[in-house]
Design a protein around this motif. Structure first.
Motif, PDB file in Angstrom:
ATOM      1  N   GLU A  71     -42.884 -43.636  27.235  1.00 51.90           N
ATOM      2  CA  GLU A  71     -44.119 -43.033  27.735  1.00 51.90           C
ATOM      3  C   GLU A  71     -44.546 -43.652  29.070  1.00 51.90           C
ATOM      4  N   GLN A  74     -42.102 -42.591  31.848  1.00 54.55           N
ATOM      5  CA  GLN A  74     -42.368 -41.224  32.288  1.00 54.55           C
ATOM      6  C   GLN A  74     -43.615 -41.153  33.156  1.00 54.55           C
ATOM      7  N   GLU A  75     -44.626 -41.916  32.807  1.00 54.73           N
ATOM      8  CA  GLU A  75     -45.859 -41.926  33.598  1.00 54.73           C
ATOM      9  C   GLU A  75     -45.569 -42.316  35.046  1.00 54.73           C
ATOM     10  N   GLU A 101     -36.650 -39.363  23.810  1.00 54.11           N
ATOM     11  CA  GLU A 101     -37.796 -39.179  22.923  1.00 54.11           C
ATOM     12  C   GLU A 101     -37.311 -38.842  21.515  1.00 54.11           C
TER      13      GLU A 101
END
Length: 145
Positions: A71, A74-75, A101
């Motif tokens: 996460e 990806q941010e 994921e």
């Protein structure tokens, strides 16, 4: 599950780049976490000073990815695509992250990798993602029970 293992292996091989040193923008899943925490803090400080620091965001995303914090990785990479929509490394890395994921988001991976091909169709990254995309579109037959 086999696809995910294959993708992670592919990320590792792609990250090796032959005789070249792996790029800071290539996730490899073979991180030496010894300096990871310190380096992430340095990069976060640099980004705080300059929120548009693309190279730092790419590297920070790789460190998060290698620490299996998908996460956060990806941010960082999504922010890079906002700042620089033609950033091949960010789209390339995003594709692998979507496949990491649980469950894998093959549709998002495919879309990210299509951007790599659109931006730089002759690049090494485009050649790599084309190979992986073929695997996404050709489902493995499950053994008959």
């Amino acid at each position: 599950m086999v696809l995910v293992v294959g993708v992670i292996g592919g990320v590792y091989v792609a990250g090796q780049g032959g005789d070249e040193t792996p790029s800071a923008s290539t996730p490899t899943m073979n991180s030496d976490s010894q300096d990871s925490t310190q380096r992430k803090a340095e990069l976060a400080d640099a980004i705080e000073e300059n929120p548009e620091a693309i190279d730092e965001r790419l590297e920070l995303g790789v460190l998060y990815f290698n620490d299996r914090d998908i996460e956060q990785a990806q941010e960082q990479w999504l922010k890079v695509t906002e700042l620089e929509p033609e950033a091949v490394a960010a789209w390339y890395n995003l594709g692998f992250s979507y496949l990491s994921e649980e469950p894998a988001d093959t549709e998002a991976a495919y879309a990210a990798w299509e951007r790599v091909i659109d931006i730089d169709p002759d690049s090494q990254e485009a050649q790599t993602v084309k190979m992986h995309m073929e695997g996404l579109t050709d489902p493995v037959e499950s053994p008959e029970e």
